[in-house]
Design a protein around this motif. Structure first.
Motif, mmCIF file in Angstrom:
data_model
loop_
_atom_site.group_PDB
_atom_site.id
_atom_site.type_symbol
_atom_site.label_atom_id
_atom_site.label_comp_id
_atom_site.label_asym_id
_atom_site.label_seq_id
_atom_site.Cartn_x
_atom_site.Cartn_y
_atom_site.Cartn_z
ATOM 1 N N GLU A 143 20.098 65.002 -107.940
ATOM 2 C CA GLU A 143 20.595 63.630 -108.081
ATOM 3 C C GLU A 143 22.096 63.589 -107.824
ATOM 4 O OE1 GLU A 143 21.352 60.751 -111.740
ATOM 5 O OE2 GLU A 143 19.231 60.802 -111.165
ATOM 6 N N GLU A 144 22.814 64.542 -108.370
ATOM 7 C CA GLU A 144 24.265 64.605 -108.163
ATOM 8 C C GLU A 144 24.588 64.760 -106.680
ATOM 9 O OE1 GLU A 144 28.233 64.484 -108.841
ATOM 10 O OE2 GLU A 144 26.665 64.041 -110.308
ATOM 11 N N GLU A 145 23.840 65.599 -105.999
ATOM 12 C CA GLU A 145 24.041 65.801 -104.563
ATOM 13 C C GLU A 145 23.800 64.503 -103.795
ATOM 14 O OE1 GLU A 145 21.687 68.176 -101.075
ATOM 15 O OE2 GLU A 145 22.006 69.252 -102.957
ATOM 16 N N MET A 146 22.764 63.782 -104.174
ATOM 17 C CA MET A 146 22.449 62.526 -103.495
ATOM 18 C C MET A 146 23.542 61.478 -103.728
ATOM 19 S SD MET A 146 18.368 62.263 -104.217
ATOM 20 C CE MET A 146 17.966 60.997 -103.014
ATOM 21 N N LEU A 147 24.145 61.487 -104.899
ATOM 22 C CA LEU A 147 25.156 60.489 -105.243
ATOM 23 C C LEU A 147 26.570 60.899 -104.839
ATOM 24 C CD1 LEU A 147 23.837 59.432 -108.764
ATOM 25 C CD2 LEU A 147 23.730 58.115 -106.629
ATOM 26 N N GLU A 148 26.718 62.121 -104.317
ATOM 27 C CA GLU A 148 28.039 62.644 -103.986
ATOM 28 C C GLU A 148 28.871 61.717 -103.103
ATOM 29 O OE1 GLU A 148 30.140 66.292 -101.665
ATOM 30 O OE2 GLU A 148 28.109 66.613 -102.390
ATOM 31 N N PRO A 149 28.290 61.029 -102.119
ATOM 32 C CA PRO A 149 29.129 60.157 -101.272
ATOM 33 C C PRO A 149 29.755 58.970 -102.017
ATOM 34 C CG PRO A 149 27.010 60.571 -100.226
ATOM 35 C CD PRO A 149 26.925 61.104 -101.619
ATOM 36 N N LEU A 150 29.301 58.687 -103.220
ATOM 37 C CA LEU A 150 29.786 57.527 -103.962
ATOM 38 C C LEU A 150 30.875 57.898 -104.953
ATOM 39 C CD1 LEU A 150 26.360 55.835 -104.850
ATOM 40 C CD2 LEU A 150 27.809 55.442 -102.844
ATOM 41 N N SER A 151 31.839 57.010 -105.083
ATOM 42 C CA SER A 151 32.857 57.178 -106.113
ATOM 43 C C SER A 151 32.220 56.865 -107.468
ATOM 44 C CB SER A 151 34.024 56.219 -105.870
ATOM 45 O OG SER A 151 33.606 54.876 -106.104
#
Length: 177
Positions: A143-151
């Motif tokens: 989940e963290e990897e998927m959300l990485e592009p977001l601030s």
């Protein structure tokens, strides 16, 4: 219903590198789809669920339904298989079989409800808690990897917007059942 040119410009990603490029059909399905939100939501869900539940089956010998029960009890111990079925949309008979298998493996125990003899609250055993504790870091990391592009602010906005969509389903009377 074709999205407007302005909406496509905002929503359609610019692809920087060839190795990150989507095939032509997947690109069209995600960015030129009249049901774009559902398509992108499902795309992300598949990219999350398939590798994780494949790993769960390989590592622990558990089906997706079996792990969903463990995961559910990790969130709230003492719920029934019917409550898990209602929340996850898994068929009751699938979860009933899964509960039986988890019980035989010593991962889940059944309790008794003082007011309803048919209801059997489920509880994680120590072995179930240990398995869940070992597996969860992988779920969190993906989940963290998927959300990485977001601030951080974008993550909070996304969370709030997703909550609004989910809650809107209940206000409209559509619970997904």
């Amino acid at each position: 219903m074709e999205p407007t040119v302005a909406a496509q410009r905002i929503a359609e990603p610019e692809v920087a590198s060839p190795e990150r490029r989507l095939d032509v059909f997947t690109h069209a399905r995600l960015w030129k789809n009249p049901c774009g939100f559902a398509a992108r939501f499902n795309y992300l869900a598949l990219r999350y669920n398939q590798p994780l539940y494949g790993w769960i089956e390989e590592r622990y010998g558990l089906s997706r339904a079996e792990f969903v029960i463990l995961y559910s009890l990790g969130i709230m111990d003492g719920v029934t298989a019917s409550e898990i079925a209602s929340s996850t949309a898994f068929p009751k008979n699938t979860l009933s079989r899964a509960v039986g298998l988890l019980g035989k493996r010593g991962l889940v125990g059944r309790g008794a409800d003082a007011t309803d003899r048919r209801a059997q609250p489920l509880h994680l055993t120590q072995a179930g808690r240990d398995l869940l504790a070992e597996a969860m870091p992988r779920f969190i990391a993906l989940e963290e990897e998927m959300l990485e592009p977001l601030s951080l602010i974008e993550r909070e906005q996304l969370s709030m917007l997703m909550a609004k969509v989910v809650l809107g389903m209940f206000h409209s009377g559509d619970t997904g059942e």
